[in-house]
Design a protein around this motif. Structure first.
Motif, PDB file in Angstrom:
ATOM      1  N   ARG A  23       0.496  -1.314   0.337  1.00 29.37           N
ATOM      2  CA  ARG A  23       0.073   0.149  -0.023  1.00 29.37           C
ATOM      3  C   ARG A  23       0.877   1.407  -0.401  1.00 29.37           C
ATOM      4  O   ARG A  23       1.747   1.120   0.611  1.00 29.37           O
ATOM      5  CB  ARG A  23      -0.890  -0.102   1.199  1.00 29.37           C
ATOM      6  N   ASP A  33       4.176   7.354   1.700  1.00 29.15           N
ATOM      7  CA  ASP A  33       4.696   6.272   2.911  1.00 29.15           C
ATOM      8  C   ASP A  33       4.008   4.862   2.359  1.00 29.15           C
ATOM      9  O   ASP A  33       2.999   4.916   1.933  1.00 29.15           O
ATOM     10  CB  ASP A  33       3.718   6.717   4.093  1.00 29.15           C
ATOM     11  N   ALA A  35       3.362   0.405   3.297  1.00 30.97           N
ATOM     12  CA  ALA A  35       3.495  -0.251   3.849  1.00 30.97           C
ATOM     13  C   ALA A  35       3.464  -1.084   2.985  1.00 30.97           C
ATOM     14  O   ALA A  35       3.238  -1.567   1.567  1.00 30.97           O
ATOM     15  CB  ALA A  35       2.435  -0.208   4.396  1.00 30.97           C
ATOM     16  N   THR A  38       2.468  -6.491   7.001  1.00 29.67           N
ATOM     17  CA  THR A  38       1.810  -6.218   8.301  1.00 29.67           C
ATOM     18  C   THR A  38       2.953  -4.856   9.006  1.00 29.67           C
ATOM     19  O   THR A  38       2.770  -4.425   9.776  1.00 29.67           O
ATOM     20  CB  THR A  38       1.394  -6.767   8.845  1.00 29.67           C
ATOM     21  N   LYS A  40       4.127  -1.276   8.472  1.00 22.77           N
ATOM     22  CA  LYS A  40       3.347  -0.054   8.297  1.00 22.77           C
ATOM     23  C   LYS A  40       4.770   1.073   8.264  1.00 22.77           C
ATOM     24  O   LYS A  40       5.664   0.949   8.752  1.00 22.77           O
ATOM     25  CB  LYS A  40       2.265   0.725   9.461  1.00 22.77           C
ATOM     26  N   SER A  41       5.294   1.464   7.104  1.00 18.76           N
ATOM     27  CA  SER A  41       6.133   2.629   7.024  1.00 18.76           C
ATOM     28  C   SER A  41       7.130   1.783   6.741  1.00 18.76           C
ATOM     29  O   SER A  41       7.425   2.700   7.108  1.00 18.76           O
ATOM     30  CB  SER A  41       5.670   3.743   8.183  1.00 18.76           C
ATOM     31  N   GLN A  44       9.292   4.961   3.394  1.00 22.45           N
ATOM     32  CA  GLN A  44       9.432   6.534   2.871  1.00 22.45           C
ATOM     33  C   GLN A  44       9.952   7.326   2.125  1.00 22.45           C
ATOM     34  O   GLN A  44      11.604   6.990   2.178  1.00 22.45           O
ATOM     35  CB  GLN A  44       9.128   6.893   4.353  1.00 22.45           C
TER      36      GLN A  44
END
Length: 88
Positions: A23, A33, A35, A38, A40-41, A44
């Protein structure tokens, strides 16, 4: 330095692979950003859009690019759909 896109730019928002695993959110301040699964970030950095072309500069130093074709983002050998909505 180019002006970052604003909130009304047509490519701002969330782009998701068909399986939902990756994502990528293009933010109106010229940052992204990403993902993965699982995590996240996971990545970046900043981005610039020129026409249909997008260039990425990750905060860790690598670069990448992509193309928007018919409201689908082709980037790094992957295909991203706006908000994960696949249009067949």
């Amino acid at each position: 330095m180019p002006t970052p896109p604003d909130a009304t730019h047509p490519y701002i928002g969330m782009w998701i692979t068909a399986d939902g695993r990756i994502r990528q959110e293009l933010l109106p301040n010229g940052r992204y950003d990403e993902a993965r699964g699982t995590v996240k970030s996971a990545y970046q950095g900043r981005y610039e859009v020129r026409g249909r072309h997008i260039d990425y500069w990750d905060d860790t130093g690598f670069t990448a690019d992509g193309e928007f074709i018919d409201d689908v983002l082709h980037h790094g050998g992957m295909v991203f759909y706006r908000d994960g909505v696949r249009k067949d």
